[in-house]
Design a protein around this motif. Structure first.
Motif, PDB file in Angstrom:
ATOM      1  N   ILE A  11      -7.435  -1.929  -6.673  1.00  0.00           N
ATOM      2  CA  ILE A  11      -6.214  -1.760  -7.462  1.00  0.00           C
ATOM      3  C   ILE A  11      -5.431  -3.062  -7.418  1.00  0.00           C
ATOM      4  O   ILE A  11      -5.042  -3.535  -6.352  1.00  0.00           O
ATOM      5  CB  ILE A  11      -5.365  -0.600  -6.905  1.00  0.00           C
ATOM      6  N   ARG A  24      -8.572   8.721  -2.788  1.00  0.00           N
ATOM      7  CA  ARG A  24      -7.356   8.379  -2.039  1.00  0.00           C
ATOM      8  C   ARG A  24      -7.226   6.867  -1.929  1.00  0.00           C
ATOM      9  O   ARG A  24      -8.225   6.131  -1.959  1.00  0.00           O
ATOM     10  CB  ARG A  24      -7.365   9.020  -0.659  1.00  0.00           C
ATOM     11  N   LEU A  25      -5.988   6.431  -1.817  1.00  0.00           N
ATOM     12  CA  LEU A  25      -5.718   5.007  -1.661  1.00  0.00           C
ATOM     13  C   LEU A  25      -5.813   4.634  -0.190  1.00  0.00           C
ATOM     14  O   LEU A  25      -5.327   5.368   0.681  1.00  0.00           O
ATOM     15  CB  LEU A  25      -4.335   4.663  -2.200  1.00  0.00           C
ATOM     16  N   ASP A  78      10.333   6.221  -8.299  1.00  0.00           N
ATOM     17  CA  ASP A  78      10.015   5.680  -9.619  1.00  0.00           C
ATOM     18  C   ASP A  78      10.783   4.396  -9.906  1.00  0.00           C
ATOM     19  O   ASP A  78      10.315   3.539 -10.648  1.00  0.00           O
ATOM     20  CB  ASP A  78      10.331   6.713 -10.705  1.00  0.00           C
ATOM     21  N   LYS A  97       3.779   1.225  -6.518  1.00  0.00           N
ATOM     22  CA  LYS A  97       4.294   2.187  -5.533  1.00  0.00           C
ATOM     23  C   LYS A  97       3.960   1.738  -4.116  1.00  0.00           C
ATOM     24  O   LYS A  97       4.746   1.913  -3.186  1.00  0.00           O
ATOM     25  CB  LYS A  97       3.727   3.577  -5.796  1.00  0.00           C
ATOM     26  N   VAL A  98       2.782   1.168  -3.941  1.00  0.00           N
ATOM     27  CA  VAL A  98       2.386   0.695  -2.615  1.00  0.00           C
ATOM     28  C   VAL A  98       3.276  -0.454  -2.164  1.00  0.00           C
ATOM     29  O   VAL A  98       3.744  -0.494  -1.026  1.00  0.00           O
ATOM     30  CB  VAL A  98       0.900   0.284  -2.602  1.00  0.00           C
ATOM     31  N   ARG A 144      -8.937   2.186  -3.957  1.00  0.00           N
ATOM     32  CA  ARG A 144      -9.094   3.634  -4.126  1.00  0.00           C
ATOM     33  C   ARG A 144     -10.543   3.985  -3.810  1.00  0.00           C
ATOM     34  O   ARG A 144     -11.462   3.400  -4.383  1.00  0.00           O
ATOM     35  CB  ARG A 144      -8.755   4.078  -5.534  1.00  0.00           C
ATOM     36  N   ASP A 184      -1.352  -2.514 -11.862  1.00  0.00           N
ATOM     37  CA  ASP A 184      -1.571  -1.070 -11.833  1.00  0.00           C
ATOM     38  C   ASP A 184      -0.331  -0.367 -11.284  1.00  0.00           C
ATOM     39  O   ASP A 184       0.224  -0.797 -10.271  1.00  0.00           O
ATOM     40  CB  ASP A 184      -2.791  -0.759 -10.952  1.00  0.00           C
ATOM     41  N   LYS A 232      -1.973  14.644 -18.955  1.00  0.00           N
ATOM     42  CA  LYS A 232      -2.107  14.570 -17.507  1.00  0.00           C
ATOM     43  C   LYS A 232      -1.887  15.960 -16.932  1.00  0.00           C
ATOM     44  O   LYS A 232      -0.922  16.634 -17.284  1.00  0.00           O
ATOM     45  CB  LYS A 232      -1.072  13.591 -16.937  1.00  0.00           C
ATOM     46  N   GLU A 240      -0.053   2.275  -9.597  1.00  0.00           N
ATOM     47  CA  GLU A 240      -0.265   2.707  -8.211  1.00  0.00           C
ATOM     48  C   GLU A 240       0.018   1.569  -7.238  1.00  0.00           C
ATOM     49  O   GLU A 240       0.522   1.789  -6.131  1.00  0.00           O
ATOM     50  CB  GLU A 240      -1.696   3.220  -8.033  1.00  0.00           C
ATOM     51  N   ALA A 241      -0.321   0.355  -7.650  1.00  0.00           N
ATOM     52  CA  ALA A 241      -0.072  -0.805  -6.791  1.00  0.00           C
ATOM     53  C   ALA A 241       1.420  -1.029  -6.597  1.00  0.00           C
ATOM     54  O   ALA A 241       1.874  -1.401  -5.506  1.00  0.00           O
ATOM     55  CB  ALA A 241      -0.723  -2.047  -7.395  1.00  0.00           C
TER      56      ALA A 241
END
Length: 677
Positions: free
Chosen positions: A92, A75-76, A131, A101-102, A41, A96, A491, A98-99
């Motif tokens: 990341i 941004r990633l 998700d 999702k990647v 990130r 995590d 959030k 976010e990881a």
């Protein structure tokens, strides 16, 4: 060679040559860190206005892919991305979210690679992470078969084993479009046309011989997709239009380890076991009758008992907290909905108007205009405020066919609605009180954990929101201060506000760790203005009140559905429709069972006797299948001692207990609203 400055999360600052990649920085810190990192990130330390016309093709592409983005926002990026400016850098790792999702997005590319290698005539749609996993849309005249899915799963394993690097490449937009059109890739051509502009350099990702139009980022190589499974196949119309070609959507999921995947599927199995539609039928709680229509709930006697308990608790709690109970009509003139703004902003979710003798009427989708009319019916002074009006009111919303889901998504439901009319100076205290009320609801019904989101507006989409910029700022600031006073982490979700104001959503966490959107607290400055609401202030002048909408169950139906799944139908004693099941061993014990029933009912318990000519064990089994909290067996010994043999749900035989002692224990649990037995 020019250098750049990289700020790391631990406060360290490194000066490195321009073009250094996040992976190289990770390796310089620790090879183990590099091996565990999935993506990076970055946050630019200079603003977009500070940059020159010599920006890279990558930056140009990122600014236009999939809509406009703030170039200064975090941004990633891929670990292999050359860093060309001063940045904050975070690596990341696999733990995590976010990881995850990647890796799932990368798994979608692995799936598309496998499909094209097996079925080269297939045309590609898109393949986002979700998700629960990922999917990829394909166009192919011949339907995929279960055997095809097995072959795709096997081929994906081969693609992963090849460990091909994900490499980002760029191509002029016009060349990309011409190539897609030449190859008949109509969906990719559409995406390029929609998400890029003339003259742009378009971003692609290549792994081995496969290349896809994509913004990324991705894991370093296909070998990092360690645990992946194709799950199911569904149909989807291109662009959601049934006039367009039908696509085949293949779903899958991916995790960083087989253990995580196994745990995921175990949770899915448990969720299926707890499905409120299955349990609702098994326990005879509710039904949806096809002859009456989809999305309309019929509450059966046992479900009706639980609903009464829920509603009685809510009404009593409202009265204790200074609310007044009101009731408003189910249909109102269309003109009312024009004044409120629902006719313009919300009409797609309302049923069509019905023509009656004097005017057109619409079923109400919300209770707020009715409460406003009650407020407006008599003059108000600042001394009268706040006015808190609460209603368990039936509302009707048009949900599209196919979107409804048992109790969780319906067309007719009961909203535990309240509207608070107050002065601007009172708003913060009222919002805090609503949050505290929401916490009480969740804890009372057995939910120990929740998460909070603050939904704000999207200033770039001004047409979808009513009210002035100043009012929106006042509203958002008030909700933020209320959350800060409660010390509640939250959030912020831009663009998810209601058209009339921002809102706080409280999402409970159930026993399986799933989030459910139920309680909401919403600020509204719009409706008081539309209806010209007033109160007389201390200065003797007329002022406009502000308004809070709040629903804590969200809807009785949805909350009940979540309760069923949370408890798997094994409700705590105070909520159970039948709290005690009585099992006389033989016919000669029927009279004693009736006597015990009357005694327990006099103590306020809900009791059912099984006097059928069946064996004792069969009666016990039937009560157990109905998830009855207590089963009392009685024979000669119990009748002589005025006692009962107690079987407790989940614990088995608890021995003989005097009837009066048993009643006292139950009453204590009910009074405490205990979730245990």
């Amino acid at each position: 060679m020019s250098t750049i400055v990289v700020h790391l999360p631990d406060g360290a600052i490194r000066e490195v040559p321009a073009g250094t990649t996040p992976l190289e920085i990770a390796n310089s810190i620790s090879p183990r860190l590099a091996a565990a990192s999935v993506v990076a990130r970055i946050t630019p330390l200079t603003t977009a206005s500070d940059t020159t016309a010599g920006d890279t093709a990558e930056k140009d592409s990122d600014a236009v892919m999939y809509g406009t983005e703030d170039p200064n926002a975090p941004r990633l990026v891929d670990l292999s991305t050359p860093l060309t400016e001063d940045v904050k850098l975070a690596l990341i790792r696999e733990n995590d979210p976010e990881a995850l999702k990647v890796v799932r997005h990368s798994a979608a590319h692995v799936m598309a690679t496998a499909v094209l290698e097996l079925f080269p005539e297939t045309k590609l749609g898109h393949g986002p992470a979700t998700d629960q996993g990922f999917f990829y849309d394909f166009y192919r005249e011949k339907p995929f078969t279960p055997e095809d899915l097995e072959a795709i799963q096997k081929k994906m394993a081969e693609v992963i084993a090849r460990d091909d690097k994900f490499v980002r490449e760029y191509e002029p937009r016009e060349e990309a479009l011409a190539e897609f059109e030449r190859e008949g890739e109509f969906m990719k051509a559409h995406f390029v046309t929609k998400f890029t502009h003339p003259g742009d350099n378009v971003s692609f990702y290549r792994n081995g011989g496969f290349i896809d139009f994509c913004r990324g980022p991705h894991v370093p190589s296909t070998g990092r997709v360690k645990a992946v499974k194709v799950t199911n196949l569904a149909g989807a119309y291109w662009l959601g239009d049934e006039k367009n070609p039908q696509l085949q959507r293949i779903y899958g999921t991916a995790f960083f380890s087989q253990k995580e995947m196994d745990e995921h599927f175990a949770r899915l199995e448990e969720a299926a076991r707890r499905d409120h539609r299955v349990i609702g039928k098994q326990l005879d709680l509710f039904s949806i009758q096809e002859v009456a229509g989809a999305g309309l709930i019929f509450w059966h006697p046992k479900g009706g008992i639980i609903r009464k308990i829920m509603e009685d608790w809510m009404r009593e709690e409202c009265l204790r907290r200074g609310y007044s109970l009101v009731f408003t009509p189910h249909v109102m003139r269309r003109e009312l909905w024009k004044i409120s703004g629902h006719e313009g902003f919300y009409s797609g979710n309302m049923y069509t108007p019905m023509e009656l003798d004097d005017a057109e009427y619409r079923l109400k989708p919300m209770n707020c205009p009715g409460h406003i009319l009650i407020y407006k019916n008599s003059p108000k002074s600042y001394r009268d405020l706040p006015v808190r009006l609460a209603e368990l009111g039936n509302v009707y919303r048009y949900e599209r066919s196919g979107t409804m889901h048992g109790l969780l998504r319906v067309r007719g439901f009961t909203q535990d609605d309240a509207h608070i009319f107050c002065t601007p100076g009172q708003i913060e205290d009222e919002v805090v009180a609503c949050i505290e009320f929401a916490e009480t609801v969740l804890k009372t019904f057995g939910f120990a954990e929740f998460k909070v989101e603050l939904s704000t507006w999207d200033e770039k989409d001004r047409a979808h929101y009513a009210g002035s910029d100043e009012n929106w700022k006042l509203a958002v600031d008030s909700l933020e201060r209320a959350l800060s006073r409660k010390n509640i982490p939250y959030k912020t979700i831009p663009g998810e506000a209601a058209f009339y104001g921002p809102k706080i959503d409280v999402k409970l966490v159930d026993v399986l760790g799933r989030l459910w959107q139920l309680s909401t607290v919403q600020f509204d400055f719009n409706l008081p203005a539309r209806f010209e609401l007033e109160y007389v202030g201390e200065d003797g002048e007329r002022h406009q009140p502000v308004m809070v909408h709040r629903a804590l169950f969200g809807s009785v139906e949805r909350f009940f559905g979540v309760l069923i799944e949370h408890y798997a139908g094994a409700f705590p004693l105070w909520l159970a429709p039948v709290q005690v099941g009585l099992v006389p061993i033989s016919e000669r014990h029927h009279a004693y069972a009736q006597k015990v029933k009357e005694e327990l009912e006099a103590a306020g318990l809900r009791v059912e006797v099984d006097n059928r000519n069946e064996k004792m064990n069969a009666k016990i089994r039937d009560f157990a299948n109905q998830k009855t909290p207590y089963i009392l067996v009685m024979g000669d010994k119990e009748a002589e001692a005025h006692a009962v043999s107690v079987r407790t749900r989940g614990k088995g035989d608890q021995g003989s207990v005097p009837v009066t002692d048993f009643a006292a224990t139950c009453n204590k649990l009910v009074m405490e609203r205990s979730t245990g037995l």
